[in-house]
Design an enzyme around this catalytic site. Structure first.
Site: not given
Ligand code: IPM
Ligand code: MN
Ligand code: NAD
Length: 322
Positions: A115, A191, A215, A219
């Site tokens: 990023y 991974d 990130d 999730d």
């Molecule tokens: C998160 C989101 C963000 C990221 C995006 C929206 C920029 O996915 O906060 O997890 O990738 O960090």
């Molecule tokens: Mn995210």
């Protein structure tokens, strides 16, 4: 006077953040709350999703409660969320995933890595520079290690050093810092870690990793606790702090009063903890626990409660329980 900036953002941000804000207002009516608009709505009105003015407003707050932002359809788009994280230098993204028998804290580097923003796109080739710096790695390693020490736990370094030179540096710096601090640690390829954290969540405590891996891993790990509607986060820097659910603006369910507000409410609890109100944070967490135990749940968890109704129930529970 403690000042809280409240950013709903877009989509379900307009539904879950009012619920979380109300809980904060119940516990701390003496705080000053002010709204800052950024995101899609702001882009529609002004052509800009977030200007310097909004960044300056956020900097006047002691803490920011933040919803989620929809990507505006503009050329050369710069993510509002990333802009804010960089402008406030919120380098440590803490994402707790806590369930039956496990308590994991994902510590995601939040300002560099893939990023970096250093990228270009041509007709046939596009590049993004993955930047891992010593300063950036040392400060995130130290944040993670402080948490390990507080929790009397251990550190797992998630990386892809078998392929990426940038992760060789990251892994080596984290290893050096962990050895210097005398905390127990191991490392794992990201991974393999993504699967193992689902199969053996009990084996994990604090997991430190680079930006995009954190990130994805966060999730993925939300699967352990019932999905994205439940996982909060703290974005912490040396001067500013912002608290937001891990999920996005969820356009597929926005405006239907079905989003789960728990991730947003828990983010408000993390905000209270950051401001030193550990008791308040604990009250919020246990109220959520009692709701879930009583079977009061939103649709993503198989229940029938709407976003507002769930929020009302948590608010009542908090008022009842001193
Ligand atoms: C998160 C989101 C963000 C990221 C995006 C929206 C920029 O996915 O906060 O997890 O990738 O960090
Ligand atoms: Mn995210
Ligand atoms: P998302 O997290 O918004 O949604 C993914 C899935 O999870 C969807 O099916 C959604 O309905 C569900 N979900 C998310 N939160 C939920 C909740 N509280 N209750 C119930 N279900 C929930 O991710 P996406 O769909 O990939 O992205 C949508 C938009 O959000 C994009 O514009 C993306 O860039 C943005 N986004 C913003 C942030 C942020 O502002 N921090 C974070 C992630 C994504």
């Amino acid at each position: 006077m403690t000042k809280i900036a409240v950013v709903e953002g877009d989509g379900i941000g307009h539904e879950v953040i009012p619920v979380a804000r109300r809980i904060l207002e119940i516990l701390h009516p003496e705080f000053e709350y002010f709204t800052v608009e950024v995101g899609y709505g702001m882009w529609e009105r002004t052509g800009c999703p977030c200007a310097d003015r909004e960044i300056a407003d956020l900097k006047t707050a002691d803490a920011v409660l933040f919803g989620a932002i929809t990507t505006p359809p503009m050329k050369d788009y710069q993510s509002v969320v990333l802009r804010i994280r960089k402008a406030l230098d919120l380098y440590a993204n803490l994402r707790p995933v806590k369930g039956e028998g496990f308590d994991i804290m994902i510590v995601r580097e939040n300002t560099e890595g893939l990023y970096s923003g250093i990228e270009e796109i041509g007709p046939d080739r596009a590049t993004t520079l993955r930047v891992v710096s010593r300063t950036g790695s040392e400060r995130i390693a130290r944040s993670a290690i402080r948490l390990v020490q507080q929790r009397h736990g251990h550190l797992t370094i998630g990386h892809k050093a078998n392929v990426l030179k940038s992760d060789v540096l990251f892994r080596d710096i984290c290893t050096t810092e962990a050895k210097a601090a005398g905390v127990p640690f191991n490392d794992k390829f990201i991974d393999a870690l993504a699967l193992d954290i689902l199969q053996h969540p009990v084996a994990y405590d604090v997991v430190v990793t680079t930006n995009i891996f954190g990130d994805i891993i966060s999730d993925v790990s939300s699967y352990l606790v019932g999905g994205l509607g439940l996982v909060p986060s703290a974005n912490i820097g040396d001067r500013y702090a912002l608290f937001e659910p891990v999920h996005g603006s969820a356009p597929d369910i926005a405006g239907k009063n079905i989003a789960n507000p728990i991730a947003a409410i828990r983010s408000a609890a993390m905000l209270l903890d950051y401001l030193g109100d550990r008791a308040g944070a604990g009250r919020v967490e246990s109220a959520i626990g009692r709701m879930l135990a009583q079977g009061i749940r939103t649709r993503d968890l198989g229940g029938a409660a709407g976003t507002r109704e769930f929020g009302d129930a948590v608010a009542r529970e908090i008022c009842r329980e001193p």
